[in-house]
Design an enzyme around this catalytic site. Structure first.
Site, mmCIF file in Angstrom:
data_model
loop_
_atom_site.group_PDB
_atom_site.id
_atom_site.type_symbol
_atom_site.label_atom_id
_atom_site.label_comp_id
_atom_site.label_asym_id
_atom_site.label_seq_id
_atom_site.Cartn_x
_atom_site.Cartn_y
_atom_site.Cartn_z
ATOM 1 N N GLN A 33 42.976 50.133 48.350
ATOM 2 C CA GLN A 33 43.691 49.363 47.339
ATOM 3 C C GLN A 33 43.583 50.018 45.960
ATOM 4 O O GLN A 33 42.722 50.868 45.726
ATOM 5 C CB GLN A 33 43.125 47.942 47.273
ATOM 6 C CG GLN A 33 41.614 47.889 47.115
ATOM 7 C CD GLN A 33 41.013 46.630 47.693
ATOM 8 O OE1 GLN A 33 41.661 45.607 47.824
ATOM 9 N NE2 GLN A 33 39.725 46.684 48.035
ATOM 10 N N HIS A 64 32.140 31.285 41.703
ATOM 11 C CA HIS A 64 31.065 31.675 42.616
ATOM 12 C C HIS A 64 30.055 30.556 42.858
ATOM 13 O O HIS A 64 29.500 30.443 43.960
ATOM 14 C CB HIS A 64 30.388 32.945 42.102
ATOM 15 C CG HIS A 64 31.297 34.129 42.125
ATOM 16 N ND1 HIS A 64 31.754 34.751 40.975
ATOM 17 C CD2 HIS A 64 31.871 34.791 43.159
ATOM 18 C CE1 HIS A 64 32.548 35.748 41.307
ATOM 19 N NE2 HIS A 64 32.641 35.790 42.617
ATOM 20 N N ASP A 88 31.910 42.154 44.755
ATOM 21 C CA ASP A 88 31.387 42.156 43.384
ATOM 22 C C ASP A 88 29.946 41.671 43.323
ATOM 23 O O ASP A 88 29.254 41.882 42.325
ATOM 24 C CB ASP A 88 32.265 41.314 42.456
ATOM 25 C CG ASP A 88 32.424 39.874 42.924
ATOM 26 O OD1 ASP A 88 31.406 39.190 43.145
ATOM 27 O OD2 ASP A 88 33.572 39.419 43.060
ATOM 28 N N GLU A 108 31.940 43.736 53.750
ATOM 29 C CA GLU A 108 32.942 44.113 52.737
ATOM 30 C C GLU A 108 33.724 45.323 53.258
ATOM 31 O O GLU A 108 33.122 46.314 53.686
ATOM 32 C CB GLU A 108 32.259 44.440 51.417
ATOM 33 C CG GLU A 108 33.108 45.147 50.383
ATOM 34 C CD GLU A 108 34.331 44.354 49.944
ATOM 35 O OE1 GLU A 108 35.449 44.909 50.034
ATOM 36 O OE2 GLU A 108 34.175 43.188 49.530
ATOM 37 N N ASP A 158 35.073 35.117 50.978
ATOM 38 C CA ASP A 158 35.428 35.385 49.582
ATOM 39 C C ASP A 158 36.486 36.479 49.568
ATOM 40 O O ASP A 158 36.236 37.614 49.162
ATOM 41 C CB ASP A 158 34.177 35.800 48.807
ATOM 42 C CG ASP A 158 34.453 36.050 47.340
ATOM 43 O OD1 ASP A 158 35.509 35.608 46.850
ATOM 44 O OD2 ASP A 158 33.618 36.698 46.678
ATOM 45 N N SER A 159 37.670 36.135 50.045
ATOM 46 C CA SER A 159 38.720 37.123 50.257
ATOM 47 C C SER A 159 39.657 37.200 49.060
ATOM 48 O O SER A 159 39.665 36.337 48.192
ATOM 49 C CB SER A 159 39.531 36.751 51.499
ATOM 50 O OG SER A 159 40.212 35.521 51.279
ATOM 51 N N THR A 160 40.458 38.246 49.059
ATOM 52 C CA THR A 160 41.560 38.327 48.109
ATOM 53 C C THR A 160 42.667 37.389 48.593
ATOM 54 O O THR A 160 42.543 36.724 49.620
ATOM 55 C CB THR A 160 42.101 39.764 48.045
ATOM 56 O OG1 THR A 160 42.572 40.143 49.355
ATOM 57 C CG2 THR A 160 41.009 40.742 47.612
ATOM 58 N N ASP A 161 43.783 37.345 47.863
ATOM 59 C CA ASP A 161 44.938 36.615 48.351
ATOM 60 C C ASP A 161 45.445 37.285 49.629
ATOM 61 O O ASP A 161 45.108 38.447 49.899
ATOM 62 C CB ASP A 161 46.034 36.608 47.277
ATOM 63 C CG ASP A 161 45.643 35.749 46.091
ATOM 64 O OD1 ASP A 161 45.666 34.514 46.231
ATOM 65 O OD2 ASP A 161 45.300 36.307 45.020
#
EC number: 2.5.1.16
Length: 283
Positions: A33, A64, A88, A108, A158-161
């Site tokens: 990405q 968080h 992160d 991750e 805890d993913s991205t869109d």
């Protein structure tokens, strides 16, 4: 404002937000990405993936803390926690504050996110990557959940869109895999976007999760960085009592943990499950 020194988010067409750039700290394409980290005078350091804000130094604690403490304190005694994504390190930071947790597994997909956040966003992990209970695995979370033999008390996605590498973490197979790898009384939670603008994602997640969990809902928080209203988090379990935990029990658990939060408290926890009527109507 000097729009030549401004970054614009690309999540929505026709509307959005922009941020002034005081200094670009990093901007390159990783294997997965486009990753950018820059400084902003109001929000501090900001990380962007594929044109979408992921986290800022100024308000990350809201997201968080809610992703972590709601499931952890609803569960009676979590011992093994799985984090999907979260490179992160801030979810890890919050989980590592619990002394009763024996093992933390974190998966991750992009090793570059972990290393760059250690370098440019050190306040996010606050040293949590050194926790001896942590097992860090570099892998696609969807692949991991289909191949692991381990079981967990809590799974936090805890993913991205659902764009790019995050797409696989919103599928039926992923949700089924999470169900199969939860211990009895386990809880699954996931970030599910800003429901006013991303209601289709919320509805699809709800339908898919209902195939595998008897108690599916959402809880909410307002996070300034995420444009468009309240952000919601998926909640899934096969024990409906966990979502409706007694306030006295919740308060006692929070006190006994010895943890002090900047956003989370037991009252916020209980009331976060109250959802706006437009979302309930859609569901």
């Amino acid at each position: 404002m000097d729009f030549n020194n401004t970054w614009r988010e690309t999540l929505y067409s026709g509307i959005g937000q922009h941020f002034s750039i005081d200094k670009i700290l990093y901007h390159e394409k990783t294997h997965y990405q486009d990753l950018m980290i820059f400084e902003n005078m109001t929000l501090g350091r900001i990380m962007v993936l594929n044109g979408i804000v992921q986290t800022t130094e100024y308000d990350e604690f809201i997201y968080h803390e809610m992703m972590s403490h709601v499931p952890l304190l609803a569960h009676s005694a979590p011992r093994h926690v799985l984090i999907i994504g979260g490179g992160d390190g801030a979810i890890l930071r919050e989980i590592s504050r619990y002394k009763n947790i024996q093992k933390i597994t974190m998966v991750e997909i992009d090793h570059s996110v972990v290393e760059l956040c250690k370098q440019y966003l050190p306040k996010h992990n606050a040293g949590a990557y050194k926790d001896r209970r942590l097992k860090l695995i570099i892998d696609d979370g969807a692949h991991f959940i289909q191949t692991t033999h381990e079981k967990f008390d809590i799974i936090i996605s805890d993913s991205t869109d659902p764009i790019g590498p995050g797409t696989s973490l919103y599928t039926t197979d992923f949700y089924q895999g999470c169900r199969n790898h939860l211990n009895d009384g386990g809880i699954f939670v996931a970030q599910n976007g800003v429901c006013f603008l991303q209601h289709e994602t919320a509805i699809e997640s709800y339908k898919k999760l209902k195939n595998y969990f008897s108690d599916v809902s959402f809880y909410q928080a307002t996070i300034p960085t995420y444009y468009g209203g309240i952000m919601i988090f998926s909640w899934a379990s096969n024990n409906s009592l966990l979502r409706k935990i007694n306030m006295n029990t919740l308060t006692n658990r929070y006190k006994q943990s010895g943890i002090q939060c900047r956003y989370y408290n037991p009252e916020i926890h209980a009331n976060s499950f109250a959802l706006p009527q437009y979302l309930l109507n859609m569901l």
